[in-house]
Write a protein that holds these residues in place. Structure first.
Motif, short mmCIF file in Angstrom:
data_model
loop_
_atom_site.label_atom_id
_atom_site.label_comp_id
_atom_site.label_asym_id
_atom_site.label_seq_id
_atom_site.Cartn_x
_atom_site.Cartn_y
_atom_site.Cartn_z
N ASP A 228 0.77 -1.19 -0.02
CA ASP A 228 0.03 -0.03 0.06
C ASP A 228 1.03 1.32 0.17
O ASP A 228 1.86 1.10 0.59
CB ASP A 228 -0.87 0.15 1.39
N PRO A 229 0.32 2.23 -0.57
CA PRO A 229 1.30 3.62 -0.48
C PRO A 229 1.42 3.87 1.02
O PRO A 229 0.26 3.64 1.84
CB PRO A 229 0.38 4.68 -1.40
N PRO A 230 2.26 4.68 1.37
CA PRO A 230 2.59 5.11 2.89
C PRO A 230 1.42 5.95 3.37
O PRO A 230 1.10 6.88 2.24
CB PRO A 230 3.93 5.86 2.87
N GLN A 231 1.06 5.98 4.35
CA GLN A 231 0.04 6.73 5.09
C GLN A 231 0.74 8.41 5.10
O GLN A 231 1.93 8.56 5.22
CB GLN A 231 -0.45 6.45 6.46
N ARG A 232 -0.06 9.47 4.65
CA ARG A 232 0.52 10.59 4.70
C ARG A 232 0.52 11.12 6.25
O ARG A 232 -0.58 11.02 6.93
CB ARG A 232 -0.59 11.60 3.76
N LEU A 233 1.51 11.57 6.39
CA LEU A 233 1.72 12.28 7.81
C LEU A 233 0.86 13.51 7.90
O LEU A 233 0.70 14.42 7.03
CB LEU A 233 3.13 12.59 8.00
N ALA A 234 0.73 13.78 9.09
CA ALA A 234 -0.22 15.17 9.49
C ALA A 234 0.88 16.38 9.19
O ALA A 234 1.83 16.32 9.57
CB ALA A 234 -0.75 15.28 10.89
N GLY A 235 0.13 17.42 8.60
CA GLY A 235 1.10 18.66 8.53
C GLY A 235 1.34 19.63 9.73
O GLY A 235 0.63 19.25 10.76
N ILE A 236 1.91 20.38 9.70
CA ILE A 236 1.97 21.48 10.71
C ILE A 236 1.64 22.70 10.24
O ILE A 236 1.97 23.17 8.99
CB ILE A 236 3.32 21.50 11.72
N LYS A 237 1.06 23.64 11.18
CA LYS A 237 0.78 25.08 10.85
C LYS A 237 1.81 26.09 11.06
O LYS A 237 2.57 25.75 12.37
CB LYS A 237 -0.39 25.59 11.43
N VAL A 238 2.42 26.97 10.16
CA VAL A 238 3.15 27.87 10.47
C VAL A 238 2.50 29.39 10.75
O VAL A 238 1.49 29.56 9.73
CB VAL A 238 4.42 28.02 9.78
#
Length: 254
Positions: A228-238
């Motif tokens: 399976d394609p890797p799970q997308r990691l959560a982003g961060i806000k700047v």
């Protein structure tokens, strides 16, 4: 010249189904999963039938390679309006290992046997996403090729194909015989009507094997693992640009 058209159809997992990888990572789960005709192949069939309706083609022969269940896909092509079918039977175990090169050799042999001068295929199948069969078939036969077709015009020996390329559209003139691969905007495929589904039951389907055609199915490609394609990691806000640049520097991205 009138075209004698071979059109390729492949049975694939239906586009609306969520694909699941087998626990042993050898491939994807196909048992009990809805299958249908590859969407690009529906477009190829439609284009071939339109050529016949406009009296540019004498006969449309649908071809499928694969196990017994592939016959359903052939019947769909016949119900849409193809004249007859050819099923090149490849047992499920061998079929998993059969790639575009082997399929292209089958198409080349059939084109010679059927005296076809035009082959229309979908630009790619939505399972392997290879986008190689049309190009390889043209190479094996040493025919002209027009891939990613969004428009097709036939005048005598000349075939004009509008191709979808990265930068826009490219128009090419080909001399028949030729191989064309269908892109999404080529046409809108018709639905098979009930009377045509009934008529399709009477149309002839010939059964062959790769051996009958003298084609060796041995492939030099081996699948090591399907994942399976890797799970997308959560982003961060700047808060601002400075912070963004700082974070990118930290990550070694700038």
């Amino acid at each position: 010249t009138m075209a004698r058209v071979l059109v390729g159809v492949k049975r694939v997992i239906d586009y609306a189904v969520k694909i699941r990888v087998k626990p042993d990572k050898s491939g994807v789960v196909t048992e009990g999963v809805k299958h249908s005709m590859n969407p690009f192949d529906e477009i190829a069939v439609e284009e071939a039938i339109r050529l016949k309706e406009k009296k540019f083609a004498t006969e449309v022969i649908a071809v499928t390679c694969g196990p017994t269940q592939s016959q359903e896909t052939l019947r769909t092509a016949l119900a849409m309006g193809a004249d007859r079918g050819i099923h090149v039977e490849i047992p499920a175990d061998d079929y998993v290992k059969t790639g575009p090169l082997q399929i292209s050799k089958i198409f080349a042999k059939l084109a010679e046997q059927e005296k076809a001068n035009l082959i229309i295929l979908g630009k790619q199948a939505i399972d392997g996403d290879n986008n190689q069969t049309a190009q390889m078939t043209a190479a094996v036969l040493d025919w002209a090729q027009g891939t990613f077709a969004s428009e097709l015009k036939l005048e005598g020996e000349k075939l004009t194909v509008v191709r979808e390329v990265d930068g826009g559209l490219e128009t090419i003139d080909l001399k028949m015989p030729a191989v064309v691969s269908a892109d999404l905007r080529l046409n809108e495929p018709r639905y098979a009507t009930l009377p045509n589904i009934m008529k399709a039951k009477k149309k002839k389907v010939a059964k062959l094997t790769a051996k009958d055609l003298g084609v060796d199915l041995a492939s030099s490609i081996e699948i090591l693992e399907v994942a399976d394609p890797p799970q997308r990691l959560a982003g961060i806000k700047v808060e601002n640009t400075e912070e963004l640049v700082g974070k990118l520097k930290e990550a070694g991205l700038v």
